[in-house]
Scaffold this motif. Structure first.
Motif, PDB file in Angstrom:
ATOM      1  N   THR A 117     -40.259  40.846 -19.607  1.00  0.00           N
ATOM      2  CA  THR A 117     -41.546  40.435 -19.003  1.00  0.00           C
ATOM      3  C   THR A 117     -41.327  38.855 -19.382  1.00  0.00           C
ATOM      4  O   THR A 117     -42.170  38.213 -18.648  1.00  0.00           O
ATOM      5  N   SER A 118     -41.060  37.874 -20.049  1.00  0.00           N
ATOM      6  CA  SER A 118     -41.411  36.697 -19.870  1.00  0.00           C
ATOM      7  C   SER A 118     -40.519  36.560 -18.932  1.00  0.00           C
ATOM      8  O   SER A 118     -41.195  35.386 -18.764  1.00  0.00           O
ATOM      9  N   ILE A 119     -39.360  36.554 -18.540  1.00  0.00           N
ATOM     10  CA  ILE A 119     -38.530  36.104 -17.875  1.00  0.00           C
ATOM     11  C   ILE A 119     -38.687  36.634 -16.116  1.00  0.00           C
ATOM     12  O   ILE A 119     -38.484  35.846 -15.380  1.00  0.00           O
ATOM     13  N   TYR A 120     -39.250  37.734 -15.975  1.00  0.00           N
ATOM     14  CA  TYR A 120     -39.540  38.736 -14.441  1.00  0.00           C
ATOM     15  C   TYR A 120     -39.795  37.715 -13.552  1.00  0.00           C
ATOM     16  O   TYR A 120     -39.021  37.023 -12.272  1.00  0.00           O
ATOM     17  N   PRO A 121     -41.197  36.895 -13.675  1.00  0.00           N
ATOM     18  CA  PRO A 121     -41.663  36.088 -12.942  1.00  0.00           C
ATOM     19  C   PRO A 121     -40.807  34.970 -12.636  1.00  0.00           C
ATOM     20  O   PRO A 121     -40.852  34.777 -11.448  1.00  0.00           O
ATOM     21  N   ILE A 122     -40.589  34.531 -13.411  1.00  0.00           N
ATOM     22  CA  ILE A 122     -39.180  33.343 -13.241  1.00  0.00           C
ATOM     23  C   ILE A 122     -38.402  33.471 -12.581  1.00  0.00           C
ATOM     24  O   ILE A 122     -38.070  32.961 -11.651  1.00  0.00           O
ATOM     25  N   LEU A 123     -37.948  34.341 -12.956  1.00  0.00           N
ATOM     26  CA  LEU A 123     -36.073  34.529 -11.496  1.00  0.00           C
ATOM     27  C   LEU A 123     -36.578  35.340 -11.254  1.00  0.00           C
ATOM     28  O   LEU A 123     -36.041  35.120  -9.198  1.00  0.00           O
ATOM     29  N   TRP A 124     -37.608  36.476 -10.321  1.00  0.00           N
ATOM     30  CA  TRP A 124     -38.322  36.592  -9.184  1.00  0.00           C
ATOM     31  C   TRP A 124     -38.869  35.207  -8.473  1.00  0.00           C
ATOM     32  O   TRP A 124     -38.246  35.659  -7.231  1.00  0.00           O
ATOM     33  N   ILE A 125     -39.374  34.310  -9.136  1.00  0.00           N
ATOM     34  CA  ILE A 125     -39.948  33.142  -7.918  1.00  0.00           C
ATOM     35  C   ILE A 125     -38.572  32.498  -7.969  1.00  0.00           C
ATOM     36  O   ILE A 125     -38.529  32.006  -6.723  1.00  0.00           O
ATOM     37  N   VAL A 126     -37.425  32.472  -8.226  1.00  0.00           N
ATOM     38  CA  VAL A 126     -36.183  31.935  -8.497  1.00  0.00           C
ATOM     39  C   VAL A 126     -35.855  32.233  -7.087  1.00  0.00           C
ATOM     40  O   VAL A 126     -35.130  31.665  -5.928  1.00  0.00           O
ATOM     41  N   MET A 127     -35.528  34.143  -7.351  1.00  0.00           N
ATOM     42  CA  MET A 127     -34.920  34.750  -5.697  1.00  0.00           C
ATOM     43  C   MET A 127     -35.487  34.626  -5.102  1.00  0.00           C
ATOM     44  O   MET A 127     -35.286  34.630  -3.744  1.00  0.00           O
ATOM     45  N   SER A 128     -37.057  34.548  -4.987  1.00  0.00           N
ATOM     46  CA  SER A 128     -38.205  34.147  -3.307  1.00  0.00           C
ATOM     47  C   SER A 128     -36.899  33.434  -2.898  1.00  0.00           C
ATOM     48  O   SER A 128     -38.074  33.191  -1.321  1.00  0.00           O
ATOM     49  N   SER A 129     -37.070  32.079  -3.081  1.00  0.00           N
ATOM     50  CA  SER A 129     -36.905  30.813  -3.052  1.00  0.00           C
ATOM     51  C   SER A 129     -35.785  30.847  -2.460  1.00  0.00           C
ATOM     52  O   SER A 129     -35.272  30.110  -1.111  1.00  0.00           O
ATOM     53  N   LEU A 130     -34.809  32.065  -2.706  1.00  0.00           N
ATOM     54  CA  LEU A 130     -33.219  32.268  -2.400  1.00  0.00           C
ATOM     55  C   LEU A 130     -33.343  33.115  -1.101  1.00  0.00           C
ATOM     56  O   LEU A 130     -32.474  33.155  -0.343  1.00  0.00           O
ATOM     57  N   ASN A 131     -34.242  34.313  -0.788  1.00  0.00           N
ATOM     58  CA  ASN A 131     -34.351  35.371   0.120  1.00  0.00           C
ATOM     59  C   ASN A 131     -34.220  34.882   1.423  1.00  0.00           C
ATOM     60  O   ASN A 131     -35.769  33.738   2.246  1.00  0.00           O
ATOM     61  N   PRO A 132     -33.612  34.945   2.332  1.00  0.00           N
ATOM     62  CA  PRO A 132     -34.197  35.029   4.068  1.00  0.00           C
ATOM     63  C   PRO A 132     -34.979  35.120   4.770  1.00  0.00           C
ATOM     64  O   PRO A 132     -35.658  34.001   5.245  1.00  0.00           O
ATOM     65  N   GLY A 133     -36.222  35.548   4.173  1.00  0.00           N
ATOM     66  CA  GLY A 133     -37.175  35.614   4.964  1.00  0.00           C
ATOM     67  C   GLY A 133     -38.002  34.835   4.396  1.00  0.00           C
ATOM     68  O   GLY A 133     -38.299  34.225   3.814  1.00  0.00           O
ATOM     69  N   ASN A 134     -39.609  35.153   5.262  1.00  0.00           N
ATOM     70  CA  ASN A 134     -40.485  33.873   4.358  1.00  0.00           C
ATOM     71  C   ASN A 134     -41.626  34.294   3.691  1.00  0.00           C
ATOM     72  O   ASN A 134     -41.874  33.726   3.282  1.00  0.00           O
ATOM     73  N   ALA A 135     -42.231  36.015   4.396  1.00  0.00           N
ATOM     74  CA  ALA A 135     -43.538  36.260   4.475  1.00  0.00           C
ATOM     75  C   ALA A 135     -42.793  37.006   2.752  1.00  0.00           C
ATOM     76  O   ALA A 135     -41.791  37.399   2.293  1.00  0.00           O
ATOM     77  N   LEU A 136     -44.718  37.360   1.587  1.00  0.00           N
ATOM     78  CA  LEU A 136     -44.377  37.897   0.635  1.00  0.00           C
ATOM     79  C   LEU A 136     -43.592  39.494   0.536  1.00  0.00           C
ATOM     80  O   LEU A 136     -43.025  39.515  -0.305  1.00  0.00           O
ATOM     81  N   TYR A 137     -44.130  40.127   1.833  1.00  0.00           N
ATOM     82  CA  TYR A 137     -44.004  41.136   1.546  1.00  0.00           C
ATOM     83  C   TYR A 137     -42.506  41.474   1.983  1.00  0.00           C
ATOM     84  O   TYR A 137     -41.875  42.242   1.745  1.00  0.00           O
ATOM     85  N   SER A 138     -42.068  40.580   2.695  1.00  0.00           N
ATOM     86  CA  SER A 138     -40.119  41.061   2.358  1.00  0.00           C
ATOM     87  C   SER A 138     -39.062  40.292   1.068  1.00  0.00           C
ATOM     88  O   SER A 138     -38.275  40.711   1.944  1.00  0.00           O
TER      89      SER A 138
END
Lengths: 435, 314
Positions: free
Chosen positions: B60-81
């Motif tokens: 739980t402590s790491i997940y949000p941090i990991l999620w935001i790092v991975m989101s920044s490396l995601n090809p899409g633009n929006a939250l849902y993608s």
């Protein structure tokens, strides 16, 4: 009472005009200095002071007018108020100087009565630099606090007694007037306002209590677990759990706002993926409040965990050994040794935490913006705490008068808590025993 | 949170004998050698659940941090993608920050404000704390109480007036105006903290120096300053970090796009409902969070030490 004593004469002369008493005491440079202060004040500041105090009393009399399609500027009540306050402060400082001047003249006069010489400039300056050193050091802080805190706060308090608000009393278009205690009466009498205040205040207090307690308890549990001797990888767990505290708060809150997003957020996506109904995390009043508490728990428990770990490592081991010899069970040792010591050491932190959460604007505003909106409330939503309501009243709705009333109430509440807290600390009680 | 609480209770009951960090665990069990085996089985089960609890909390402590790092490396633009494990990784959002937005400018603005705030507030806090700690003078107790009470005021109360004052002084929409506001706000709390630290320095040291003929200024420079490096580091760093996080005052004072700080820029990217720039926000968040987190971990040692000392005084 004879008028022959130097002390009385010098004092009286200094009352008549600053510096005269010093001149009489043959302290020409000092006297000249004081005289210059009074001259400067009379010439440059006095007319301005009189005007601005008049402005403060009337708050302006000529409203802005339109003459042949052109705007003729009227009085700006709010500027008048701010400058009135500043003038009052300057006047107050001048009076303080005046008193110093009279007392100085009398003191030197008294020395002369006792047959001593007046000090020369050099000795006076040396005295000043030794005795006055703390005052010199404090001057910048005093100036900063005066202009960035005292003036703004006095202003804020005064606003509570005016009708400064949109749409009818917003300078420069129109004037603001004093209304006495009307706003305070309205807060409790007008149904919409009274209901909002009661509802928001109730949630604020429950929020402050629940968020502090939850972070405290979870922090305590993890501190005890990690410090227990049979748990491996202590350092590893501790460094992971500290992460939520280390990441800048506003970023994690904004991230959470997106994670809990009802439509597109990952949490609801997972819930649907495992066949559960999506949860209206931020859309339903009750759920939104729970979400606030959960996010705060995530953000806040590492702080207490870290603090309490520090306290736990400080508890002497022989206490536990002695208890073991006496045949105390593990739970008894926890209840009779660990818990009281931890509570004792962290009690001020808990009270501070309560005050902090009471005013935790950042979390509420960035996570929910106070939403979901409540139609029965006066510009407030279901998760709004008093401070975020204040923010909306001030910056979004221009209801400055009501915002000021609410902030006075918030202030009285928080100030008494923190004053109580500090006065109970040993460091404050022993304040004057430091010597 | 119900489950975690009950599990936690069990954990306490089973392990409290070691709370004082006892390396030689064997001695704790010795008083009851006959029940040893039984306790061990129970203890193992309890420990098993505790490790599960620890693991869940760690995720739980790491997940949000990991999620935001991975989101920044995601090809899409929006939250849902954006997904935790994207099909391919890309750094395009990091470059977009500089091409589509003035991220570099925001960064420099924030850095400038942070450095100036740090310098100014450290100077103000130190001299104030020094005066309040080392001298006994008229109005001292009054100053202490005033500072204590002033910091309890909600800062929105002062916002309108600060706005008007800065407007009159021509400091609105200026970084210097913001620095003044931050530094002014740092005085009461910071001075209390540092004063407590100064109080802890034995008075015999400056007094001995005074007998040897040192002036107040020399004592301050040659004795008090070097002896309080830890607390000064703490005050400096926490004032350096504050401007990176604050967006309320920044929004009030700074008006034009060219003066924006990171906090305002990032907030504006995700305050909309659809969050179509979510991945760009994620990239920006990572770029702010990394240096600040590193600083914070460094700072945290001082903080715990300082607060623990403060707590032990009560």
């Amino acid at each position: 009472m004879c008028m022959n004593s130097h002390s009385k004469k010098a004092g009286l002369l200094s009352v008549i005009f600053m510096g005269l008493g010093q001149l009489y005491n043959r302290q020409y440079i000092k006297g000249g200095f004081f005289a210059l202060i009074e001259l400067g004040y009379i010439i440059f500041l006095a007319p301005y002071t009189v005007n601005s105090i008049r402005g403060l009393v009337t708050l302006g009399s000529t409203p802005q007018k339109m003459v042949k399609g052109r705007i003729i500027q009227g009085d700006h009540s709010i500027f008048l108020m701010v400058f009135g306050i500043i003038s009052l402060i300057v006047l107050f400082m001048f009076i303080v100087f005046y008193i110093i001047n009279v007392r100085d003249a009398m003191r030197v006069g008294k020395n002369r009565d006792n047959g001593l010489d007046s000090n020369s400039v050099i000795i006076s300056l040396r005295n000043l630099s030794e005795k006055g050193f703390p005052y010199i050091l404090l001057t910048p802080a005093v100036v900063f606090t005066l202009f960035l805190t005292v003036v703004p706060l006095t202003f804020g308090v005064m606003i509570a007694f005016t009708n400064y608000s949109s749409p009818n009393h917003l300078p420069p278009r129109s004037l603001v007037d004093w209304v006495g205690f009307q706003n305070f009466i309205n807060l409790f009498k007008l149904p919409s306002l009274g209901k909002t205040f009661a509802g928001v205040a109730l949630w604020t207090i429950s929020w402050a209590i629940l968020s502090t307690l939850s972070t405290f308890l979870v922090g305590l549990v993890f501190a005890v677990i990690i410090n227990a001797n049979k748990i491996a990888l202590k350092k590893f767990w501790r460094s992971i759990f500290i992460l939520p505290w280390a990441v800048p708060g506003f970023i994690s809150i904004l991230v959470m706002r997106n994670m809990f997003n009802g439509q597109f957020g990952p949490i609801n996506k997972y819930l649907t993926a495992i066949g559960m109904a999506p949860v209206p995390w931020l859309a339903e009043p009750m759920w939104a409040r729970i979400t606030c508490l959960l996010v705060n728990l995530w953000l806040g428990f590492p702080y207490y965990m870290a603090m309490m770990s520090g306290v736990l490592t400080g508890i002497p081991r022989d206490l536990y050994e002695a208890a073991s010899i006496e045949g105390a069970s593990a739970f008894q040792k926890f209840r009779k040794i660990t818990l009281p010591l931890v509570l004792f050491a962290t009690a001020p932190l808990v009270i501070n935490g309560f005050a902090y959460n009471f005013n935790n604007f950042t979390l509420i505003y960035l996570l929910t913006s106070g939403n979901p909106t409540n139609n029965e409330y006066f510009y407030a939503g279901n998760t709004d705490i008093l401070l975020s309501w204040l923010y909306k009243l001030t910056l979004e709705q221009n209801q400055f008068h009501m915002a000021a009333v609410v902030s006075i109430i918030v202030f009285v509440f928080i100030a008494s808590i923190s004053a109580f807290n500090y006065m109970n600390t040993k460091s404050f009680r022993e304040e004057d025993m430091v010597q | 949170m119900k489950t975690s609480d009950t599990q936690g209770q069990a954990g306490i009951a089973a392990n409290a004998d070691g709370t004082g960090i006892a390396p030689d665990a064997g001695s704790n069990v010795s008083p009851a050698p006959k029940r040893k085996k039984h306790i061990d089985i129970r203890g193992r089960i309890v420990r098993f659940f505790i490790y599960i609890l620890l693991a869940v909390t760690a995720v739980t402590s790491i997940y949000p941090i990991l999620w935001i790092v991975m989101s920044s490396l995601n090809p899409g633009n929006a939250l849902y993608s954006s997904t935790l494990i994207p099909k391919r990784l890309t750094l395009v959002h990091y470059s977009e920050l500089f091409i589509k937005r003035d991220f570099g400018l925001w960064y420099m603005n924030t850095l400038k404000i942070a450095v100036l705030t740090m310098l100014l507030s450290v100077v103000l806090v130190i001299i104030t704390a020094y005066a309040l700690s080392q001298f006994r003078f008229k109005g001292r107790r009054f100053s202490l109480m005033t500072m204590l009470i002033l910091q309890a005021f909600p800062n929105f109360m002062s916002m309108i007036a600060i706005y008007l004052l800065l407007l009159q002084l021509n400091l609105l929409d200026s970084h210097y105006g913001l620095v003044l506001v931050y530094a002014g706000g740092a005085i009461p709390g910071g001075a209390w903290l540092v004063k407590g630290y100064f109080d802890g320095i034995p008075r015999s040291i400056p007094e001995a120096a005074k007998i040897d003929g040192a002036s107040s200024a020399t004592i301050f420079r040659k004795i008090m300053m070097p002896m309080s490096t830890p607390i000064l580091t703490f005050v400096a760093l926490s004032n350096f970090i504050a401007p990176w996080m604050d967006f309320i005052m920044a929004r009030l004072v700074l008006r034009s796009a060219a003066k924006k700080t990171l906090a305002i820029g990032l907030y504006e990217m995700v305050s909309g409902r659809m969050n179509t720039e979510f991945t760009m926000f994620a990239a920006g968040a990572v770029m702010v969070a990394v240096p600040i987190t590193v600083l914070f971990v460094f700072l945290q040692r001082f903080m715990i030490q300082g607060l623990a000392e403060g707590a032990s005084k009560t």
